[in-house]
Each structure stands twice: as structure tokens, then as C-alpha cells.
Design an enzyme around this catalytic site. Sequence first.
Site, PDB file in Angstrom:
ATOM      1  N   SER A   1       0.755  -2.841   7.020  1.00 27.65           N
ATOM      2  CA  SER A   1       0.154  -1.531   7.151  1.00 27.65           C
ATOM      3  C   SER A   1      -0.604  -1.059   5.903  1.00 27.65           C
ATOM      4  O   SER A   1      -1.345  -0.078   5.971  1.00 27.65           O
ATOM      5  CB  SER A   1       1.252  -0.513   7.472  1.00 27.65           C
ATOM      6  OG  SER A   1       2.167  -0.422   6.398  1.00 27.65           O
TER       7      SER A   1
ATOM      8  N   LYS B   1      -1.377   4.082  -1.658  1.00 25.91           N
ATOM      9  CA  LYS B   1      -1.236   4.193  -0.194  1.00 25.91           C
ATOM     10  C   LYS B   1      -0.849   5.614   0.189  1.00 25.91           C
ATOM     11  O   LYS B   1      -0.015   6.239  -0.480  1.00 25.91           O
ATOM     12  CB  LYS B   1      -0.167   3.201   0.263  1.00 25.91           C
ATOM     13  CG  LYS B   1       0.004   3.076   1.768  1.00 25.91           C
ATOM     14  CD  LYS B   1       1.076   2.024   2.087  1.00 25.91           C
ATOM     15  CE  LYS B   1       1.268   1.815   3.573  1.00 25.91           C
ATOM     16  NZ  LYS B   1       2.327   0.813   3.865  1.00 25.91           N
TER      17      LYS B   1
ATOM     18  N   SER C   1       4.393  -5.280   4.911  1.00 25.93           N
ATOM     19  CA  SER C   1       3.157  -4.500   4.762  1.00 25.93           C
ATOM     20  C   SER C   1       2.464  -4.558   3.411  1.00 25.93           C
ATOM     21  O   SER C   1       1.370  -4.027   3.266  1.00 25.93           O
ATOM     22  CB  SER C   1       3.425  -3.037   5.095  1.00 25.93           C
ATOM     23  OG  SER C   1       3.451  -2.878   6.487  1.00 25.93           O
TER      24      SER C   1
HETATM   25  N1  GLN Z   1       4.173  -4.884  10.603  1.00 28.13           N
HETATM   26  C1  GLN Z   1       5.523  -4.417  10.490  1.00 28.13           C
HETATM   27  C2  GLN Z   1       5.730  -3.223  11.396  1.00 28.13           C
HETATM   28  O1  GLN Z   1       4.834  -2.921  12.099  1.00 28.13           O
HETATM   29  C3  GLN Z   1       5.845  -4.093   9.061  1.00 28.13           C
HETATM   30  C4  GLN Z   1       5.306  -2.807   8.634  1.00 28.13           C
HETATM   31  C5  GLN Z   1       5.654  -2.461   7.208  1.00 28.13           C
HETATM   32  O2  GLN Z   1       6.076  -3.305   6.432  1.00 28.13           O
HETATM   33  N2  GLN Z   1       5.513  -1.187   6.897  1.00 28.13           N
HETATM   34  O3  GLN Z   1       6.741  -2.616  11.428  1.00 28.13           O
END
Ligand code: GLN
Length: 487
Positions: free
Chosen positions: A154, A79, A178
Site C-alpha cells: 500500500s 506516507k 506494504s
Molecule cells: N497487501 C496487504 C493487504 O492488503 C498488506 C498491506 C500492508 O502491508 N499494509 O493487507
Amino acid sequence: MSELTRLSLSDAVSRLRNRDISSVELTRAYLDQIAALEPTIHAFITVTADRALADAARADQQRANGDDRPLLGVPLAIKDVLSTTGVQTTCGSKILAGYTPVFTATAVKRLEDAGMVLLGKTNMDEFAMGSSTENSAYGVTRNPWNLDRVPGGSSGGSAAAVAAGMAAGAIGTDTGGSIRQPASLTGLVGLKPSYGRVSRYGLVAFGSSLDCPGPLTRTVEDAARLLGIMAGHDPLDSTSMPVEVPDYVAALNGDVKGLRVGVPKQYFIKGTQPEVDATVHAAIEQLRALGAEIIEIDMPHTDYSLPVYYIIAPAEASANLARYDGIRFGARVDKGDMWDTYKATRGEGFGPEVKRRIMLGTYALSAGYYDAYYGKAQQVRTLIKQDFDKAFERVDVIAAPTSPNTAFKLGENVNDPLSMYLEDVFTLPASLAGVPGLNVPCGFDSQGLPIGMQLFAPAFREDVLLRAGHAYQQSTEWHKRSAQVKI
Ligand code: GLN
């Protein structure tokens, strides 16, 4: 498509070890798959093809000389939030376009030391804020199971890369879901380790008390392999824990007889897609059939996770993102005057979701509101953690859905932040409590989209989590289906 791109990481490791295949052959197969599918899927921000082939050739040479490191010659995707020396690291943001780190994140360094071949850096929601990978400044990623659907986020690029056979495995990060949610939406295994299990050094910070790097793979065994390599204390990250790292692969004995599995009623609620509810219940029945004891449990503070997370994560983000001012960090938009430069840099460099979080976080931390919002959220976070502590007095693992819905349509939630935030409802509690969470594929909905079951274990008991997930997976065929990408 070469059948090599369908191998699990563990099978790729044994074929390399037995010299059935070379790393160059395997790396080529993935690069061919990337060449064919990347224009459609867009899982990567950067593909490091030349470097990958050179690393693969070196790995083959090293193997010929007797080297047998655990990932020697295994092609992985990382990532784009994890720093990689000499390879652009954008975090999905315009503000970091062209940034080439001079150091490598510890989690990545450990994979490199184990012999991995880097295929490239994967697409993601800007600064890891999002649940669909639609918040990237570098375009959207499509779900390999259905190109009109999101891959989750994400870490959606990492998920799509593995699901489409463009990498043997990938690394993501999980702040509030994420890793687990994109794994669920693309039919993969995704593991968020305990907070402090894997070093955050070199990970571009979002929510520092929540961020955890971890693997996205085809099988639980693959995840166990990668975690074992990445985990462990790092003197460069003061929150990484000096706790011994067990042999996670050896822990996979296929046995869940007598394992106590807690099922919290707060995770089976109205609003969840009925097929998700039913399929996860069926998976829990499967665990019972394998000899696990199923126990209904109560986690009364679960509902507060969403508001608590959306105070704490933006608060930490607003502090972490203050450094991108165009002077110390971030691509400068020069306007002559300091304030104008600052405003233009942040105004043009950050996308709308990042700005929304900075505003929310700054507000929650400001004098006069701090106690009412941030302070209160921290208190309720403790209550959420105590729900887990109490549950784990009675059970060994907890089972729940990972995501309330299967992969939603591209564009469906983009203009409605609240409905996007609701996608995280089942993943946020474990993030706030710091306990590990695992997504295991457990079926498909009527449209052929993957469904995932989520398992939790006490902090630093990834061995139990992986054992339960592996035993379940061994008794099912879900992970053997691959997405057929229609280009
Ligand atoms: N979807 C969550 C957010 O928008 C988690 C994102 C993540 O785990 N990086 O914050």
C-alpha cells in the site's frame, strides 16, 4: 531533471555536510521534479512546498551556525497514514478528508528532530489495505518504470516518489508487505523493521499486531540511516520494545564471509514469474560468491500465511475502524437520525476493499465463529513464527523473492481480490512472525521492470539484515539504474 534528484540519501547528506549544496537547492530540485512529474505519477496526496522551502532555509541557517544533525536539510516524503501536526492526514480515505492532526507520529517526530524537510504526504491504498495503491480514494499512482503498471502497495506513493526522484527517501508502513512489495516493484530498498522496533504512536491503525513503519530508499545504507533515527523505545507505544538501537551504518562492513543464508524451498514455487525465480536464485549465488554459506531450509507452515493473515488483519482492522462513526471520528454525513448518520458516514466514507475487510473481520470475530477462525488463525500464526525460530537456529538470514510477479498492469487485479491477495504470499510470513524483512533490487525482467530479493533476520537483528543486503548491493549495479519517466 536535475542530477541532484538522483543522489542517494547518504550522498545528499555528505554533499550538505560539505556545503557542496544547500538544502534550499536540494529541496527546490525535488519540488521542480514534483512539479514536472506529479501530474503523471501522482505519488502525493498533499505536497507541502511552502513549508518545505521555509524548513530548508532554516536548515541552511542552522548549518551555518554549526548544527550538524544527521538529516539536517534532507527532503523526505511521508506516507499519509502517519500523523503530522498541521498537515492533512487522510490515510487514503474519504472518511479522513480534511483531518489535520494536532500531534505528530513518533517515527516522524524523530526524523523532524534529526532535521528532515517534509516534502509532502504520499498516496496509499485506503487504510493501507491493498497491494497496488489502486484502493486510494485520491486516485491511482503510476509506476515510474512503466506508466501502465502499478507501483505496488500500500505504500505505492512513497515508492513512486523515491523511484521518480521526487524525494531523497520516504517512509512507508508494512502490515503484510506494504513497504517491501512496492520497493520490489519500483527497484528500491524497502525495510520492514521487527515489530516493536519503531513506534506506532501516531500511525493510523490497520492491524495493530502487525503494523510497522520503515524506510523506502535507493540504497541499503540510506535505509540503515533512517532506521537508526526512527528506531527505539517510545513510552507512548506500549508495544515498542526497550531494546538498544545499534549503529546500523557502522554495521555495514561489506562482509558476508561465513554468513549462513537459508533458502526455504517453500518460497520457490510454481506460479511465480519464472524470471523472478531465476533472478533471485542468481542473487543467492552472488551471496555465495561473496563468501556466504547457502543452506537449504524447510519452513513447512509458509502456505498458511495467506489465510491466517487474511483472518487476523481484517479482524484487527474491523475493531480499529469501528471508531469512524461520524460522531467521534470521521467526516460526518449528517442524516438527522443517529443510525442513518452512522450508516451514511461509513457507507460513503469507506471504499469497497475497506468494507470487505470490515465484513470479513467482524464475521471472524463474532460469537460462535471466533474460535473457529480468529482463535485458529492465532494458533497457526504461532506455528509460522516457530518455522522462523527453528530456521534461525541454523542460519543467520533467509533469502527469498519479495513478490511473485514484477509490477502488474493497472486494473489487472482490481476486480479480483484473491489474485490481489496472492501478491503478498512471500511477504506475509515475516509480518505474522514479527521479524524484519528487507527488499534489495536484484535485477530486471525482460520488460525492464525491477525484481527484488527479500532477506529476513531474527527479531531485532536488523544489523545483520542490513549488513547482508549492503554487501550484496555493493557487489551489484542494479540500484544505480534510475527510472526514465516518459511524460
Ligand atoms: N497487501 C496487504 C493487504 O492488503 C498488506 C498491506 C500492508 O502491508 N499494509 O493487507
